[in-house]
Scaffold this active site. Structure first.
Site, PDB file in Angstrom:
ATOM      1  N   ASP A  90       0.061  22.366 -26.778  1.00  0.00           N
ATOM      2  CA  ASP A  90       1.313  21.615 -26.750  1.00  0.00           C
ATOM      3  C   ASP A  90       0.996  20.151 -27.019  1.00  0.00           C
ATOM      4  OD1 ASP A  90       4.050  21.332 -26.391  1.00  0.00           O
ATOM      5  OD2 ASP A  90       4.063  22.412 -24.484  1.00  0.00           O
ATOM      6  N   HIS A 135       4.645  14.617 -32.985  1.00  0.00           N
ATOM      7  CA  HIS A 135       4.924  15.069 -31.616  1.00  0.00           C
ATOM      8  C   HIS A 135       4.069  16.267 -31.222  1.00  0.00           C
ATOM      9  CE1 HIS A 135       8.512  12.570 -30.753  1.00  0.00           C
ATOM     10  NE2 HIS A 135       8.489  12.456 -32.072  1.00  0.00           N
TER      11      HIS A 135
HETATM   12  P1  ADQ Z   1       9.175  20.777 -27.374  1.00  0.00           P
HETATM   13  O1  ADQ Z   1       8.240  21.774 -27.990  1.00  0.00           O
HETATM   14  O2  ADQ Z   1      10.597  21.076 -27.507  1.00  0.00           O
HETATM   15  O3  ADQ Z   1       8.886  19.294 -27.925  1.00  0.00           O
HETATM   16  P2  ADQ Z   1       8.873  19.888 -24.506  1.00  0.00           P
HETATM   17  O4  ADQ Z   1       8.103  18.634 -24.547  1.00  0.00           O
HETATM   18  O5  ADQ Z   1       8.500  20.761 -23.357  1.00  0.00           O
HETATM   19  O6  ADQ Z   1       8.700  20.754 -25.820  1.00  0.00           O
HETATM   20  O7  ADQ Z   1      10.415  19.544 -24.400  1.00  0.00           O
HETATM   21  C1  ADQ Z   1      11.383  20.549 -24.229  1.00  0.00           C
HETATM   22  C2  ADQ Z   1      12.673  19.929 -23.721  1.00  0.00           C
HETATM   23  O8  ADQ Z   1      13.695  20.940 -23.720  1.00  0.00           O
HETATM   24  C3  ADQ Z   1      12.548  19.423 -22.296  1.00  0.00           C
HETATM   25  O9  ADQ Z   1      13.173  18.159 -22.182  1.00  0.00           O
HETATM   26  C4  ADQ Z   1      13.269  20.502 -21.473  1.00  0.00           C
HETATM   27  O10 ADQ Z   1      13.919  20.007 -20.324  1.00  0.00           O
HETATM   28  C5  ADQ Z   1      14.308  21.014 -22.463  1.00  0.00           C
HETATM   29  N1  ADQ Z   1      14.646  22.416 -22.097  1.00  0.00           N
HETATM   30  C6  ADQ Z   1      13.839  23.474 -22.112  1.00  0.00           C
HETATM   31  N2  ADQ Z   1      14.488  24.576 -21.651  1.00  0.00           N
HETATM   32  C7  ADQ Z   1      15.730  24.192 -21.342  1.00  0.00           C
HETATM   33  C8  ADQ Z   1      16.892  24.866 -20.828  1.00  0.00           C
HETATM   34  N3  ADQ Z   1      16.887  26.168 -20.495  1.00  0.00           N
HETATM   35  N4  ADQ Z   1      17.982  24.142 -20.655  1.00  0.00           N
HETATM   36  C9  ADQ Z   1      18.018  22.829 -20.954  1.00  0.00           C
HETATM   37  N5  ADQ Z   1      16.963  22.134 -21.431  1.00  0.00           N
HETATM   38  C10 ADQ Z   1      15.843  22.809 -21.636  1.00  0.00           C
HETATM   39  C11 ADQ Z   1       7.974  18.699 -28.872  1.00  0.00           C
HETATM   40  C12 ADQ Z   1       6.500  19.039 -28.678  1.00  0.00           C
HETATM   41  C13 ADQ Z   1       6.065  18.697 -27.261  1.00  0.00           C
HETATM   42  C14 ADQ Z   1       6.355  17.215 -26.966  1.00  0.00           C
HETATM   43  C15 ADQ Z   1       7.799  16.862 -27.334  1.00  0.00           C
HETATM   44  C16 ADQ Z   1       8.057  15.360 -27.238  1.00  0.00           C
HETATM   45  O11 ADQ Z   1       6.261  20.411 -28.964  1.00  0.00           O
HETATM   46  O12 ADQ Z   1       4.686  18.955 -27.084  1.00  0.00           O
HETATM   47  O13 ADQ Z   1       6.163  16.975 -25.596  1.00  0.00           O
HETATM   48  O14 ADQ Z   1       8.112  17.275 -28.647  1.00  0.00           O
HETATM   49  O15 ADQ Z   1       7.128  14.643 -27.983  1.00  0.00           O
END
Ligand code: ADQ
Length: 459
Positions: A366, A159
């Site tokens: 990312d 990921h």
């Molecule tokens: P993450 O590093 O966790 O995932 P991301 O893809 O942005 O990063 O996903 C974060 C998730 O957390 C999103 O669905 C977001 O809505 C949720 N989130 C963030 N802040 C929040 C809050 N305050 N309240 C509720 N929900 C919140 C890892 C990798 C990424 C990749 C994903 C999926 O680092 O690059 O996109 O996996 O493969």
């Protein structure tokens, strides 16, 4: 089980709660979808740590979804999760060797936890199962299952980004890591750039013969491919338009009194570029006095991995920088930045995205970044907001219609904010329509179908 296919066994570090509302956009949704469609099992750590964990696997089922979870040893888990996975592999794979803490003890615990996964999983497997293992916590798992005689097809999905060869060399056991990866039948990554870096390492460090995306190892053909993660667009659109969300949007708009809201939503993680994002916002305020009193930046950043040292330092720095910006620019009737650490429900999050005219997503590195996609899915197509997106988010490969900026150039990010702030409605609609089409074309379902189709085929 459907269509005569074998069961799908999805494996991840944690198995999410299966009785709660599904997490739209999150990885859990795509996995749960795939498991319901094919029939199968979700295997991983269930969340219970103990000095003497129970050996037995806990089985559970809810609405056709089956899980198998294990307990883990407390000390081992900390060294594996906070130590090797998040204190070493995460910073290295996010191009931050300065933050890497490699320790042999942590690596030994990482291997022990993976052995524990393999010991508990192997007896549950049937001959025609296919296994889909997720992320950097579990890289050695296929090689350990093979050592236990498992002959099923085993795929891995990364990921997060894959590092450049020179960076990987700084990891003392980099050859072992590449050998562990080469035990899989299929390795999926988020973008073509990550695939090139992985190929570079296979060619130059392992010397594997290559034919396109096929690699010949001593035992089998390993395939590699790009499978960009998507979100469940309809569910997220639904969240943003349900009556409760509409009330939240209206209340927020009333409070904003015609001010433009910029929104950032990130786990509190140095890779998300939050310090540089604050710097860029400060630069924007310096350069655009006309925007004072007209914009508000809302940054949501739930605390993450709080036990890892690098995260604690970074959190303190964030608090200092946020306070400095507000101290410098606030007026009695205007606060330029609001910074919140609490997690929110998916529905509230969708409403906040919709009430925000600018989505501010500027990670330094990312894998994909699902927030960028959720922000677009939550917009009103008649009056959509503008996405400002980092060049270094995997999402930038698919989302060309966003305003793309280099997060290391605070002037360029400040310019991008101003471009987004004054963008005419026609251009906003055009960009949004293009972005939304991309989200539908490559949604979460397409991601899991594409991946599992390739994994199921013979090379
Ligand atoms: P993450 O590093 O966790 O995932 P991301 O893809 O942005 O990063 O996903 C974060 C998730 O957390 C999103 O669905 C977001 O809505 C949720 N989130 C963030 N802040 C929040 C809050 N305050 N309240 C509720 N929900 C919140 C890892 C990798 C990424 C990749 C994903 C999926 O680092 O690059 O996109 O996996 O493969």
């Amino acid at each position: 089980m459907s269509g005569g296919k074998g069961r799908l066994i999805a494996v991840s570090n944690r198995v999410g709660p299966i009785r709660d509302t599904p997490q739209a956009g999150g990885l859990a949704v795509a996995l749960v979808d795939a498991l319901r469609e094919r029939g199968g099992l979700w295997f991983g750590f269930g969340g219970k740590l103990a000095a003497h964990p129970r050996e037995a696997v806990q089985l559970d089922s809810f609405e056709g979804l089956h899980t198998a979870t294990i307990e883990l040893n407390t000390a081992d888990y900390h060294s594996y999760y906070n130590g090797h996975a998040n204190g070493c592999l995460w910073p290295l794979f996010h191009f931050r060797p300065d933050l890497v803490h490699y320790r042999r003890d942590d690596y030994a615990a990482y291997l022990r936890i993976n052995q524990r996964f393999a010991d508990a999983l192997a007896p549950l497997l049937q001959d025609d199962d296919i296994l889909w293992i997720h992320d950097f916590h579990l890289i050695p798992l296929a090689s350990m299952l093979r050592a236990r005689g498992c002959r099923q097809r085993i795929g891995f999905y990364l990921h997060i980004p894959f590092p450049a060869l020179d960076l990987l060399l700084t990891l003392p056991n980099h050859l072992e890591l590449l050998q562990q990866l080469s035990a899989y039948d299929l390795i999926g990554v988020q973008t073509p750039v990550n695939l090139d870096r992985l190929h570079d390492c296979f060619t130059h460090l392992l010397g594997l013969p290559q034919d396109g995306n096929c690699w010949q190892t001593a035992t089998h053909t390993l395939r590699t491919g790009v499978f960009p993660v998507g979100i469940d667009v309809e569910t997220f659109e639904g969240f943003a338009t349900q009556p409760r969300a509409v009330r939240t949007v209206n209340r927020m708009r009333a409070e904003l009194r015609n001010r433009t809201q910029i929104i950032g939503v990130d786990r509190l993680d140095y890779a998300k570029g939050l310090l540089r994002r604050l710097e860029a916002y400060e630069r924007f305020l310096e350069q655009h006095p006309r925007a004072h009193g007209r914009v508000e930046y809302l940054q949501l950043a739930p605390v993450s991995r709080g036990e890892v040292g690098a995260y604690q330092d970074f959190r303190e720095q964030m608090e200092r920088d946020a306070a400095r910006i507000n101290g410098r620019y606030s007026r009695y009737d205007w606060t330029p930045l609001r910074y919140l650490n609490s997690p929110l429900s998916r529905a509230t999050l969708a409403a906040l995205y919709r009430a925000s005219a600018i989505g501010f997503v500027t990670p330094l590195r990312d894998g994909m970044n699902l927030v960028a996609k959720e922000y677009v899915a939550a917009q009103d197509p008649e009056d959509p907001g503008v996405l400002v997106l980092s060049l270094f988010a995997g999402a930038a490969h698919q989302m060309n219609a966003a305003v793309i900026a280099n997060p290391y150039d605070s002037d360029a990010v400040a310019d991008a904010l101003e471009t987004a702030r004054v963008m005419p409605l026609a251009e906003r609609r055009e960009r949004h329509a293009e972005l939304l089409k991309g989200l539908h074309d490559y949604d979460a379902r397409r991601w899991q179908h594409d991946y599992l189709d390739v994994l199921s085929q013979n090379p």
